[in-house]
Design an enzyme around this catalytic site. Sequence first.
Site, PDB file in Angstrom:
ATOM      1  N   HIS A 176       1.984   0.711 -12.895  1.00 56.73           N
ATOM      2  CA  HIS A 176       2.712  -0.422 -13.434  1.00 56.73           C
ATOM      3  C   HIS A 176       4.055   0.023 -13.346  1.00 56.73           C
ATOM      4  O   HIS A 176       4.442   1.076 -14.043  1.00 56.73           O
ATOM      5  CB  HIS A 176       2.297  -0.957 -14.806  1.00 56.73           C
ATOM      6  CG  HIS A 176       3.049  -2.296 -15.077  1.00 56.73           C
ATOM      7  ND1 HIS A 176       2.755  -3.398 -14.496  1.00 56.73           N
ATOM      8  CD2 HIS A 176       4.046  -2.602 -15.953  1.00 56.73           C
ATOM      9  CE1 HIS A 176       3.630  -4.611 -15.078  1.00 56.73           C
ATOM     10  NE2 HIS A 176       4.339  -3.741 -16.043  1.00 56.73           N
ATOM     11  N   GLU A 226       7.350   6.292  -8.629  1.00 59.13           N
ATOM     12  CA  GLU A 226       5.693   5.775  -8.604  1.00 59.13           C
ATOM     13  C   GLU A 226       5.201   6.831  -7.520  1.00 59.13           C
ATOM     14  O   GLU A 226       3.963   7.151  -7.933  1.00 59.13           O
ATOM     15  CB  GLU A 226       5.491   4.283  -8.116  1.00 59.13           C
ATOM     16  CG  GLU A 226       6.116   3.347  -9.200  1.00 59.13           C
ATOM     17  CD  GLU A 226       5.691   2.059  -8.684  1.00 59.13           C
ATOM     18  OE1 GLU A 226       4.618   1.750  -8.187  1.00 59.13           O
ATOM     19  OE2 GLU A 226       6.445   1.135  -8.833  1.00 59.13           O
ATOM     20  N   ILE A 281      -6.995  -9.424 -11.806  1.00 58.13           N
ATOM     21  CA  ILE A 281      -7.544  -8.749 -13.161  1.00 58.13           C
ATOM     22  C   ILE A 281      -8.771  -8.166 -13.063  1.00 58.13           C
ATOM     23  O   ILE A 281      -9.854  -8.794 -12.414  1.00 58.13           O
ATOM     24  CB  ILE A 281      -7.375  -9.772 -14.140  1.00 58.13           C
ATOM     25  CG1 ILE A 281      -5.964 -10.075 -14.506  1.00 58.13           C
ATOM     26  CG2 ILE A 281      -7.870  -9.304 -15.618  1.00 58.13           C
ATOM     27  CD1 ILE A 281      -5.648 -11.142 -15.572  1.00 58.13           C
ATOM     28  N   ASN A 310      -4.500   2.515 -13.196  1.00 55.85           N
ATOM     29  CA  ASN A 310      -3.407   1.661 -12.671  1.00 55.85           C
ATOM     30  C   ASN A 310      -2.018   2.115 -12.791  1.00 55.85           C
ATOM     31  O   ASN A 310      -1.731   3.095 -13.600  1.00 55.85           O
ATOM     32  CB  ASN A 310      -3.363   0.362 -13.325  1.00 55.85           C
ATOM     33  CG  ASN A 310      -2.558  -0.530 -12.534  1.00 55.85           C
ATOM     34  OD1 ASN A 310      -2.439  -0.892 -11.501  1.00 55.85           O
ATOM     35  ND2 ASN A 310      -1.758  -1.238 -13.660  1.00 55.85           N
ATOM     36  N   SER A 361       4.498   3.633 -15.161  1.00 52.33           N
ATOM     37  CA  SER A 361       3.472   4.261 -16.249  1.00 52.33           C
ATOM     38  C   SER A 361       2.271   4.182 -15.363  1.00 52.33           C
ATOM     39  O   SER A 361       2.010   3.087 -14.453  1.00 52.33           O
ATOM     40  CB  SER A 361       3.435   3.329 -17.136  1.00 52.33           C
ATOM     41  OG  SER A 361       4.554   2.950 -17.888  1.00 52.33           O
ATOM     42  N   ASP A 418      -2.464  -4.494 -18.573  1.00 47.81           N
ATOM     43  CA  ASP A 418      -1.282  -3.532 -18.626  1.00 47.81           C
ATOM     44  C   ASP A 418      -1.777  -2.801 -20.064  1.00 47.81           C
ATOM     45  O   ASP A 418      -0.453  -2.252 -20.456  1.00 47.81           O
ATOM     46  CB  ASP A 418      -0.016  -3.934 -18.308  1.00 47.81           C
ATOM     47  CG  ASP A 418       0.110  -4.581 -16.776  1.00 47.81           C
ATOM     48  OD1 ASP A 418      -0.611  -3.977 -15.850  1.00 47.81           O
ATOM     49  OD2 ASP A 418       0.705  -5.564 -16.705  1.00 47.81           O
ATOM     50  N   GLY A 448       0.755  -1.326   0.117  1.00 52.30           N
ATOM     51  CA  GLY A 448       0.098   0.123   0.060  1.00 52.30           C
ATOM     52  C   GLY A 448       0.856   1.407   0.034  1.00 52.30           C
ATOM     53  O   GLY A 448       0.273   2.410   0.519  1.00 52.30           O
TER      54      GLY A 448
HETATM   55  C1  GRF Z   1       3.939  -1.213  -7.378  1.00 50.76           C
HETATM   56  O1  GRF Z   1       5.286  -1.426  -8.043  1.00 50.76           O
HETATM   57  C2  GRF Z   1       3.191  -0.995  -8.395  1.00 50.76           C
HETATM   58  O2  GRF Z   1       3.669  -0.329  -9.430  1.00 50.76           O
HETATM   59  C3  GRF Z   1       2.671  -2.394  -8.614  1.00 50.76           C
HETATM   60  O3  GRF Z   1       2.613  -3.108  -7.596  1.00 50.76           O
HETATM   61  C4  GRF Z   1       3.111  -2.374  -6.646  1.00 50.76           C
HETATM   62  C5  GRF Z   1       2.572  -1.892  -5.477  1.00 50.76           C
HETATM   63  O4  GRF Z   1       3.227  -1.591  -4.417  1.00 50.76           O
HETATM   64  N1  GRF Z   1       1.590  -2.440  -9.651  1.00 50.76           N
HETATM   65  P1  GRF Z   1       2.499  -0.801  -3.207  1.00 50.76           P
HETATM   66  O5  GRF Z   1       1.473  -1.746  -2.893  1.00 50.76           O
HETATM   67  O6  GRF Z   1       1.809   0.487  -3.652  1.00 50.76           O
HETATM   68  O7  GRF Z   1       3.522  -0.503  -2.229  1.00 50.76           O
END
Ligand code: GRF
Length: 194
Positions: A111, A176, A94, A109, A138, A147, A14
Amino acid sequence: MSKIALGILISGRGSNMEAIIKACQANQINATVNVVISDKRDAKGIEIAKQLGITTFVLDIKDFSSKQEYEDDICRILKGCSVQLLCLAGYMKIVGETILEAFKHRVINIHPSLLPAFKGLNAQKQALDYGVSFAGCSVHYVDDVLDGGPLILQDIVAVSAEDTEETLSEKILEKEHSLYPRAIQKVLESLSIK
Ligand code: GRF
């Protein structure tokens, strides 16, 4: 100026969810997180969301007779919480057509790769194995291709010869955390909810 109501789906740590909640609470984006839903009871993110004062739910698909019933319940909660934009943040299922129909063009989302490269699991390892000099993350709209939906924003990191899957994942994750709130703001602007 009215704020857009977000819902967040998680499965684990999270940290992106936390970054989004904090960006909302610091008024960095014109949004508010109305609810966080996890499909895993032991998701660390659920505790973090509670500590940040967010309404949370855990829905285990095993408690439902079908994926459609599971997703119907997710949609019922999201609608009940007046959610306008659904953010997936480390949600490991999914998303099916029940949610995609209920939130048409309103599911996004994050990724950990520069899509369309390295879709699916272990994107950071895929990038290292391929020998890339640049990797990244992304934020994209979710459609019925894994994705695969239209891109909203990306950010890049340089890959060094010393990078391991762990170090590269950490570098990307840091990006991110700033990318996701910026991407949400961009979506809000395209919806004319500034
Ligand atoms: C992240 O790397 C995100 O890009 C991918 O899953 C991971 C989730 O990490 N989809 P978190 O649970 O937000 O720490």
